[in-house]
Design an enzyme around this catalytic site. Structure first.
Site, PDB file in Angstrom:
ATOM      1  N   GLN A   1      -6.153  -4.286  11.065  1.00  0.00           N
ATOM      2  CA  GLN A   1      -4.994  -3.698  11.741  1.00  0.00           C
ATOM      3  C   GLN A   1      -5.369  -2.465  12.549  1.00  0.00           C
ATOM      4  O   GLN A   1      -4.515  -1.621  12.843  1.00  0.00           O
ATOM      5  CB  GLN A   1      -3.915  -3.344  10.722  1.00  0.00           C
ATOM      6  CG  GLN A   1      -3.339  -4.568  10.027  1.00  0.00           C
ATOM      7  CD  GLN A   1      -2.123  -4.237   9.191  1.00  0.00           C
ATOM      8  OE1 GLN A   1      -1.088  -3.804   9.710  1.00  0.00           O
ATOM      9  NE2 GLN A   1      -2.232  -4.423   7.891  1.00  0.00           N
TER      10      GLN A   1
ATOM     11  N   LYS B   1       0.815  -1.212   0.000  1.00  0.00           N
ATOM     12  CA  LYS B   1       0.000   0.000   0.000  1.00  0.00           C
ATOM     13  C   LYS B   1       0.852   1.268   0.000  1.00  0.00           C
ATOM     14  O   LYS B   1       0.495   2.259  -0.617  1.00  0.00           O
ATOM     15  CB  LYS B   1      -0.961   0.005   1.178  1.00  0.00           C
ATOM     16  CG  LYS B   1      -0.289   0.195   2.507  1.00  0.00           C
ATOM     17  CD  LYS B   1      -1.320   0.197   3.622  1.00  0.00           C
ATOM     18  CE  LYS B   1      -0.697  -0.026   4.965  1.00  0.00           C
ATOM     19  NZ  LYS B   1      -0.021   1.159   5.491  1.00  0.00           N
ATOM     20  N   THR B   2       1.980   1.187   0.684  1.00  0.00           N
ATOM     21  CA  THR B   2       2.853   2.357   0.690  1.00  0.00           C
ATOM     22  C   THR B   2       3.310   2.657  -0.730  1.00  0.00           C
ATOM     23  O   THR B   2       3.375   3.807  -1.157  1.00  0.00           O
ATOM     24  CB  THR B   2       4.075   2.117   1.594  1.00  0.00           C
ATOM     25  OG1 THR B   2       3.616   1.688   2.871  1.00  0.00           O
ATOM     26  CG2 THR B   2       4.886   3.379   1.747  1.00  0.00           C
TER      27      THR B   2
ATOM     28  N   ARG C   1       4.369  -8.665  10.552  1.00  0.00           N
ATOM     29  CA  ARG C   1       5.587  -7.880  10.342  1.00  0.00           C
ATOM     30  C   ARG C   1       6.713  -8.743   9.785  1.00  0.00           C
ATOM     31  O   ARG C   1       7.712  -8.250   9.293  1.00  0.00           O
ATOM     32  CB  ARG C   1       6.097  -7.244  11.660  1.00  0.00           C
ATOM     33  CG  ARG C   1       5.213  -6.224  12.339  1.00  0.00           C
ATOM     34  CD  ARG C   1       4.693  -5.193  11.420  1.00  0.00           C
ATOM     35  NE  ARG C   1       3.385  -5.565  10.906  1.00  0.00           N
ATOM     36  CZ  ARG C   1       2.833  -5.030   9.823  1.00  0.00           C
ATOM     37  NH1 ARG C   1       3.468  -4.114   9.152  1.00  0.00           N
ATOM     38  NH2 ARG C   1       1.644  -5.421   9.405  1.00  0.00           N
TER      39      ARG C   1
ATOM     40  N   ASP D   1      -3.273   7.529   4.879  1.00  0.00           N
ATOM     41  CA  ASP D   1      -2.762   6.175   5.129  1.00  0.00           C
ATOM     42  C   ASP D   1      -3.264   5.711   6.507  1.00  0.00           C
ATOM     43  O   ASP D   1      -3.647   6.542   7.336  1.00  0.00           O
ATOM     44  CB  ASP D   1      -1.228   6.217   5.111  1.00  0.00           C
ATOM     45  CG  ASP D   1      -0.638   4.814   5.019  1.00  0.00           C
ATOM     46  OD1 ASP D   1      -1.399   3.853   4.804  1.00  0.00           O
ATOM     47  OD2 ASP D   1       0.591   4.695   5.165  1.00  0.00           O
TER      48      ASP D   1
END
Length: 760
Positions: free
Chosen positions: A256, A38-39, A611, A226
């Site tokens: 999240q 997504k970044t 992560r 974001d």
DNA sequence: GTTTCGTAAATTTTT
DNA sequence: TTTACGAAAC
């Protein structure tokens, strides 16, 4: 290492990512699973807007979750554009709002040099208001009052509504509402805003000055957000208003959402689709980060949540190394095992230290880990915990700087007045405060006129006057001087080095921090704080106030990263160790009592698990020190949600560990401990299910801890009071529940004790 | 007014 | 284990 995907820049966008990037005009909600790029979508989109669609950077409003994330994103956009995207409005909600408010403050009755009050300042103000208004700070802890007020602000509830909502016997809320009502004017008088105000004041501005809203709506032709799942109601309102033209792109993942306790509201995601009915919905479901094993673990945990929007994450990275699950004796044992294991993997050439992270639920857990790393001489870096700018000596000095830019900052005055000691104590300050209220003046201005306060003794009057004169004199001289120089001048004037050294050995450390502050201020001056307004000193202070805990880094860059799960959001490492997976700690006992608490803890666990790129370690301890007391614990319920096929179970060598899978279940089949021997060599690859046959039970002697509940065949249940001796001579003293039995000394080898929760 | 000492309390996550 | 607060001594 395992099939690492090609570097991001070389990989083509997948169809969904492409769709999100190509959609230029009109609202869009991107449901982006963990590790789905997504970044990359956001940065590519912004770069495209600038170079393909000719949008000037200063007409883009992009919100990130931390300042660090903003910096990185800006860097990546710069790389895509091959030039610096100067003028871009990118940052956290708080920093972007602060920037906007610097220009608009006068319309709201504030000066543009307003101070940003941190948690301590706000608490100090609440305390003083409570004193002034005759509320007992013993009956109503200021912290509790602050929590009530802050949560009201986050829900955008004004004082009057809070007061109306308070039940007749709910004195805490009544008191809080009263303080809340007084707080607005007090903050305005001090020309200060707290963190919540930074979000609320822009909304007030837009409500009272529609032309300003129109101006910013026109100015920001594109709005991007974001981590949208972690926005609160005020933040959402801001986005809804600024993005009314429809060019709003929000990116989030309901799985999240981990800041509910801070007022974040996942409902914003559903509301977005209602408020922008024409919104395009794009799902990014291909995960580029993790192995299948890691995703299996994460999916196993999150699947137990209800009311999810629903997403199916897939990866092409099939298989992967099994998830290592470790049971340790206590937190020290746990930390030592982690450090040794990471050292082993580093020595084996599997990964570098900087590719590893150790995550935990609470900051308090970092201590044992730090100690273990230090003992072993393994490099590490600690993120968060105590922010540099929260240290006493740093705050003391910043108080002077704040007073220089904002003479109405009463909290800063109260800090500065005591450093160095000036013979001005509680009584003198109480008189000064009372006078200030009468005169309708800030404390500094009141101190300047202290000669007129008859109640004060002459030497006290003089001390106040001298302090005020010092600040005023300095303020006249500094003007546009760089912050580092101003700092040096203050330090010299109050002879801060001597003040600190008089405090003994600790003072030397503090003096070190002071030098570091000066150095960082000097360093800061070299960077052009872009776009912001005001003198260098004002900008320095504004930035310092908004630095997040994620911005505080201690230790070596090439070391293993240590941080909380919350701070880890948005980051990734090849190797991730999740520690402290015990009932009561993770999930926290408190969270389980609240309605959505457990689900949020589960999402936090999901964040932690996702992560990891290549390898996951999960650890828990049979006992853990909490407040000096060693307390027994049991394996986290999250562990039971993991598919057995991907687990590689181990224990530390000294530990007798129970079969945690059977804990709390009706019966336990004997001889079926799921724990492997601690000395099993080498990692194991999982290609497909099933694996992990039950292993032999340990032959080590059972290990008990103080406080643990046990059951005896004749005496019934009791609590362990203490332990003596070792090996076969290990004796426990048990206080049995049956008062007739009382306290007994028992030899563990013969007593045949069982742990209560195991024998249920 | 300030320092020192003792006892009590406390531990969730952060912009 | 560490911090915070209060009381008493200086």
């Amino acid at each position: 290492m395992i099939d690492t995907p090609a570097p991001e820049l070389e990989r083509a966008l997948n169809p969904a990512q492409q769709e999100a990037v190509d959609h230029v005009h009109g609202p869009m909600l991107v449901l982006a699973g963990a590790g789905s790029g997504k970044t990359r979508v956001l940065t590519t989109r912004i770069a495209r807007l600038i170079d393909r669609h000719g949008v000037p950077p200063d007409r883009i409003f992009a919100v990130t979750f931390t300042n660090k994330a903003a910096g990185e994103m800006k860097h990546r956009i710069g790389r895509l554009l091959a030039r610096d995207p100067s003028g871009l409005w990118i940052g956290t909600f708080h920093s972007l709002s602060a920037r906007l408010l610097r220009r608009e403050a006068p319309r709201l009755g504030f000066g543009s040099q307003f101070t940003i009050y941190d948690e301590d300042d706000r608490l100090g103000l609440i305390r003083r208001l409570m004193d002034q208004r005759g509320h007992s700070t013993k009956l109503f802890p200021p912290r509790a009052v602050q929590a009530v007020i802050s949560s009201a602000k986050n829900r955008m509830t004004p004082p009057s509504e809070l007061a109306a909502a308070a039940g007749p016997f709910d004195r805490l809320v009544q008191v809080s509402a009263d303080v809340y009502a007084a707080m607005g004017p007090a903050l305005k008088a001090a020309n200060a805003m707290d963190f919540d105000d930074l979000l609320l004041h822009p909304l007030t501005l837009f409500a009272e000055h529609p032309d300003r809203l129109q101006y910013y709506q026109n100015k920001f032709s594109f709005v991007l957000v974001d981590e949208f799942q972690d926005t609160n109601r005020a933040q959402y309102q801001l986005i809804r208003l600024l993005g009314a033209h429809g060019n709003v792109c929000v990116v989030g993942d309901d799985d999240q959402s981990i800041y509910g306790w801070r007022g974040a509201d996942v409902r914003n995601m559903q509301d977005f689709l209602k408020d922008f009915p024409s919104a395009r919905l794009v799902r990014l479901e291909e995960n580029y980060r993790s192995t299948q094993v890691v995703l299996d673990a994460a999916n196993g945990v999150i699947a137990e949540n209800t009311g999810r929007l629903g997403k199916t994450l897939t990866t092409r990275r099939g298989g992967g190394e099994a998830v290592t699950l470790l049971a340790a004796a206590d937190e020290r044992d746990e930390a030592e095992w982690v450090v040794r294991e990471l050292e082993r993997r580093s020595a084996a050439g599997d990964w570098r230290y900087e590719d590893m992270a150790v995550l935990y639920r609470t900051n308090a857990q970092s201590r044992a880990l730090e100690e273990a790393f230090r003992r072993a001489g393994i490099p590490y870096r600690l993120i968060g915990s105590i922010s540099f700018y929260e240290r006493r000596e740093v705050k003391d000095l910043l108080a002077y700087l704040r007073l220089l830019t904002n003479p109405a900052d009463d909290e800063a005055f109260l800090r500065a007045v005591g450093v160095p000691r000036r013979g001005l104590g509680e009584t003198s300050l109480a008189i000064l405060e009372r006078t200030a209220v009468q005169w309708h003046k800030p404390l500094l201005a009141t101190a300047a006129g202290a000669e007129a306060i008859a109640e004060l003794r002459p030497n006290v009057r003089e001390a106040f006057r001298a302090l005020a004169a010092f600040i005023e004199g300095l303020a006249g001289r500094i003007r546009d001087k760089p912050p580092a120089e101003v700092l040096e001048e203050v330090i010299r004037a109050i002879d801060y080095e001597a003040v600190l050294h008089a405090e003994g050995p600790e003072g030397a450390d503090r003096w070190e921090n002071v030098r570091e502050l000066v150095a960082s201020a000097a360093n800061w001056s070299e960077v052009v704080a872009e776009g912001a307004e005001g003198t260098p000193l004002e900008r320095f202070l504004a930035e310092a106030a908004l630095l997040s805990s994620a911005d505080s880094v201690v230790g070596r860059e090439d070391g293993v990263t240590l941080m909380t799960l919350h701070t880890a959001k948005g980051l990734e490492w090849p190797v991730v160790v999740l520690t402290g997976l015990e009932q009561g700690l993770f999930p926290l006992a408190r969270a389980e009592e609240q309605p959505d608490g457990l689900e949020e803890e589960r999402r936090l666990c999901y964040v932690g698990l996702t992560r990891a790129k290549d390898k996951l370690y999960l650890t828990w301890a049979r006992a853990r020190r909490r407040g000096g007391e060693l307390r027994p614990g049991m394996a986290s319920r999250f562990l039971r949600a993991l598919p057995a096929a991907i687990l590689d179970e181990r224990r530390t060598t000294s530990l007798w560990a129970p079969d945690w899978r059977s804990a709390g279940r009706a019966q336990r089949r004997s001889g079926e401990s799921a724990f492997a021997r601690g000395d099993r060599a080498g990692p194991r690859r999982v290609e497909s299910a099933p694996a992990g046959q039950p292993e032999e039970a340990s032959q080590d002697a059972p290990r008990y801890v103080k406080g643990e509940r046990v059951r005896h065949r004749r005496f019934g249940s009791g609590t362990i009071q203490g332990l003596t001796g070792t090996g076969r001579d290990l004796k426990v003293s048990v206080a049995f529940d049956d008062a007739e039995v009382g306290v007994k000394q028992l030899l563990v080898a013969y007593a045949g004790l069982e742990r209560e929760w195991e024998s249920a």
